[in-house]
Design a protein around this motif. Sequence first.
Motif, PDB file in Angstrom:
ATOM      1  N   PRO A 221       5.397   6.571  11.559  1.00 41.55           N
ATOM      2  CA  PRO A 221       5.722   5.408  11.664  1.00 41.55           C
ATOM      3  C   PRO A 221       7.085   5.229  12.705  1.00 41.55           C
TER       4      PRO A 221
ATOM      5  N   CYS B 164       4.259   8.821   6.120  1.00 44.58           N
ATOM      6  CA  CYS B 164       5.158   8.089   5.835  1.00 44.58           C
ATOM      7  C   CYS B 164       5.452   8.149   4.163  1.00 44.58           C
TER       8      CYS B 164
ATOM      9  N   CYS C  66       5.026   1.705   3.220  1.00 50.11           N
ATOM     10  CA  CYS C  66       4.316   2.694   3.573  1.00 50.11           C
ATOM     11  C   CYS C  66       2.722   2.754   2.836  1.00 50.11           C
TER      12      CYS C  66
ATOM     13  N   ASN D  40      -3.597   1.117   7.403  1.00 54.18           N
ATOM     14  CA  ASN D  40      -4.136   0.699   8.791  1.00 54.18           C
ATOM     15  C   ASN D  40      -4.387   1.931   9.468  1.00 54.18           C
ATOM     16  N   TYR D  41      -3.894   3.214   9.381  1.00 57.68           N
ATOM     17  CA  TYR D  41      -4.180   4.314  10.043  1.00 57.68           C
ATOM     18  C   TYR D  41      -4.907   5.681   9.494  1.00 57.68           C
TER      19      TYR D  41
ATOM     20  N   GLY E 232       9.972   4.770   5.287  1.00 53.88           N
ATOM     21  CA  GLY E 232       9.543   3.394   5.154  1.00 53.88           C
ATOM     22  C   GLY E 232      10.601   2.724   4.235  1.00 53.88           C
TER      23      GLY E 232
ATOM     24  N   LEU F 198       8.984  -1.964   6.389  1.00 51.33           N
ATOM     25  CA  LEU F 198       7.962  -1.109   6.439  1.00 51.33           C
ATOM     26  C   LEU F 198       7.637  -0.584   5.077  1.00 51.33           C
TER      27      LEU F 198
ATOM     28  N   TRP G  68       1.180   0.545   5.750  1.00 52.16           N
ATOM     29  CA  TRP G  68       0.977   1.209   6.873  1.00 52.16           C
ATOM     30  C   TRP G  68      -0.346   2.252   6.881  1.00 52.16           C
TER      31      TRP G  68
ATOM     32  N   SER H 217       3.837   5.251  15.852  1.00 52.73           N
ATOM     33  CA  SER H 217       2.888   4.159  15.995  1.00 52.73           C
ATOM     34  C   SER H 217       3.746   2.937  16.580  1.00 52.73           C
TER      35      SER H 217
END
Length: 336
Positions: free
Chosen positions: A159, A79, A172, A178-179, A165, A170, A175, A200
């Motif tokens: 993403p 991202c 980044c 979270n991952y 993003g 969005l 995001w 995702s």
Amino acid sequence: MGDEIIEEQNWKQKLLFYITAFFVLLGIFSLFSFLFLVPFVIDPAFTTIFMEFDEKPAFCVTVKIQRLLGASNCSWTSCREGCTKDIYDCTQIFVTYKILPNDTYANTSLSWSTMATVESPFARHEKALLDDYDYESETFTGLQPNTSEWHYREARLLPNVKGCGYPPSLNCSNWLKNYTTVGTNFSCYYSKIDPGLVMSDLNMIQVYMNLVYAMCIPIPSFIVSVIYLAIAYFKIYTDDEEAAPLEKNAEDIDVEGENEINQTPVPPASGGITPGSEAFREDLASFGHHFKVAMVDDISRDSLVDGVINSVSMGGSIGKTMTTSISTTGGPVADI
């Protein structure tokens, strides 16, 4: 009458000007908006459609995280803030995913947060996989054999199809939080064309709607603007330019006609007199009259001299001669 015609022409010219200006601006904004939407909306939408992402979610687990520095090392990133930004610091997330049977989706939601709270068969299966799976047991990446429990190992997680993003839709940073933890499990969507590409989030309805809005509004607006401007240039303004001199000449003729009616006629100059004109005949009669007067004056002078001589020679007859000479002439001498 003339003022009403002028006011109507001015009103039509103003209306035509505003309409033309509107279509010029519409064409310019449509063109630039289309050029702006191509890299940000149109190209990602077409790529998402062509990559044929499966709309049924797969089960993904984060297995590897890499953070690299330098433009040469960052061939891709999970991202980044904007697609036009140069990549010097990249975070690459690799996931392993499994395609679940069709009957697994019957009693489950697409959100893993919901699965974590609801004890569905899918959620129990997910927990068992997390407890029993050894992330280092696989010796190769990519597509796994049919005997493997997983479909693909170490796929790239993005993403969206471009990995771009744009806040606030969005972010980044949020995001990645979270991952980027190894062992994180979530629903993901893989591409049938490139199984090593995983997203995702996927909403194909929104993808189609964005494509429709990005193409069906700017393109027709630009085409309509071009058609109107072409018609205005080759038809409307050309006819106005041709009609303007004719209207001006007609107005000049009307003004000259009114002036001729209100003014007394002036005889033309002598250079414009023709033998058959009235002025020529008047000038000719006047010239004859003056010529006769001049001839009578000459005759009167000669008669006067002869009368004087005769009166001297004849003696006493000068009075009669003078009286005769003066009475027979019609020139200036008679007036005297």
